[in-house]
Design an enzyme around this catalytic site. Structure first.
Site, PDB file in Angstrom:
ATOM      1  N   LEU A 276     -13.274  -1.830 -45.478  1.00  0.00           N
ATOM      2  CA  LEU A 276     -13.325  -3.289 -45.426  1.00  0.00           C
ATOM      3  C   LEU A 276     -13.017  -3.624 -43.978  1.00  0.00           C
ATOM      4  O   LEU A 276     -12.035  -3.101 -43.440  1.00  0.00           O
ATOM      5  CB  LEU A 276     -12.249  -3.915 -46.325  1.00  0.00           C
ATOM      6  CG  LEU A 276     -12.608  -4.362 -47.734  1.00  0.00           C
ATOM      7  CD1 LEU A 276     -11.378  -4.962 -48.411  1.00  0.00           C
ATOM      8  CD2 LEU A 276     -13.759  -5.368 -47.736  1.00  0.00           C
ATOM      9  N   ASP A 277     -13.817  -4.458 -43.327  1.00  0.00           N
ATOM     10  CA  ASP A 277     -13.536  -4.696 -41.915  1.00  0.00           C
ATOM     11  C   ASP A 277     -12.195  -5.405 -41.739  1.00  0.00           C
ATOM     12  O   ASP A 277     -11.632  -5.971 -42.676  1.00  0.00           O
ATOM     13  CB  ASP A 277     -14.694  -5.436 -41.227  1.00  0.00           C
ATOM     14  CG  ASP A 277     -14.997  -6.790 -41.828  1.00  0.00           C
ATOM     15  OD1 ASP A 277     -14.150  -7.339 -42.546  1.00  0.00           O
ATOM     16  OD2 ASP A 277     -16.090  -7.316 -41.556  1.00  0.00           O
ATOM     17  N   LYS A 278     -11.693  -5.332 -40.543  1.00  0.00           N
ATOM     18  CA  LYS A 278     -10.317  -5.748 -40.261  1.00  0.00           C
ATOM     19  C   LYS A 278      -9.999  -7.180 -40.687  1.00  0.00           C
ATOM     20  O   LYS A 278      -8.929  -7.441 -41.255  1.00  0.00           O
ATOM     21  CB  LYS A 278     -10.019  -5.550 -38.771  1.00  0.00           C
ATOM     22  CG  LYS A 278      -8.548  -5.634 -38.404  1.00  0.00           C
ATOM     23  CD  LYS A 278      -8.332  -5.184 -36.964  1.00  0.00           C
ATOM     24  CE  LYS A 278      -6.855  -5.199 -36.601  1.00  0.00           C
ATOM     25  NZ  LYS A 278      -6.632  -4.701 -35.213  1.00  0.00           N
TER      26      LYS A 278
END
Length: 234
Positions: A104-106
């Site tokens: 999951l991107d930051k």
């Protein structure tokens, strides 16, 4: 020893719960592994009785397999690289060595699975298996039926056309989307293509595993029933 009893080196390493098969392949390429004193190469197999060393040391015994659901807060990075101070492993602080299944991107929040079972990673992530992942997304401006249709029908990003998705409007600027693929920053890129900016993105389901009321920043082990249902889909 019969070749019939052998397994691939990357699978053998991942079975020890220290990394995924992909990371094991990287270690092999970096020359960190030896089999019976010989430098290992990709494609090598391990038979019962073989000695496998990582950086000159014996591999640990395989631990109990763990499968964890984590509610990732924004700002946590889905990496096992301890040099990244925001890495997910240190944030969770589990006593066993675990690693995330996918990313999951930051800036995004929500459900991510972690495990020490390298054999579980590829079947979940493999695009052709078409496993569902569900997200709740808020954008910067009102959405309409045209936006929903185009998000559902496929858009050109990263040199590909996204697969058809299920999309449902939840509010003036909020929608639910169910994907069966996982291109890099896919939802954000799809929205950008249509002139929208994602303000919040939360994953609430991976296959049969749901985030439900798990508090942000907390984790839980998968139940026996969840794991059984998950394995049926792999």
């Amino acid at each position: 020893m019969s070749q019939d009893n052998s397994i691939s080196l990357n699978k053998y390493i991942s079975s020890k719960g220290i990394c995924s098969r992909r990371e094991a392949d990287r270690w092999i390429e970096e020359g960190r592994l030896k089999i019976n004193g010989q430098l290992a190469k990709k494609g090598n197999r391990v038979s019962p009785g073989d000695e496998v060393l990582l950086d000159g040391k014996a591999l640990p015994k395989a631990p109990k397999k763990l499968y964890i659901a984590f509610h990732k807060p924004a700002g946590v990075t889905c990496t096992t690289d301890r040099r990244d101070r925001s890495n997910i492993v240190d944030f969770i602080g589990h006593k066993e060595r675990i690693f995330p299944i996918g990313r999951l991107d930051k800036p995004s929040t929500g459900l991510i699975l972690l495990t020490n079972d390298g054999d579980m990673v590829n079947p979940i992530l493999r695009v052709e298996n078409g496993h569902e992942k569900e997200y709740i997304v808020t954008v910067d401006q009102p959405i309409n039926s045209r936006f929903l249709q185009r998000m559902a029908g496929g858009l050109p990003i990263l040199g590909k056309i996204t697969k058809k998705a299920q999309v449902e409007q939840l509010g003036p600027k909020r929608f639910r989307i169910i994907l069966k693929q996982g291109l890099n920053r896919q939802i954000r890129r799809m929205c950008e293509y249509l002139g929208y900016e994602v303000r919040t993105l939360k994953r609430v389901r991976i296959m049969n595993i749901e985030l439900e009321q798990l508090p942000k920043g907390q984790w839980r082990e998968l139940s026996a029933q969840e794991l059984k249902n998950l394995e049926k889909q792999l």
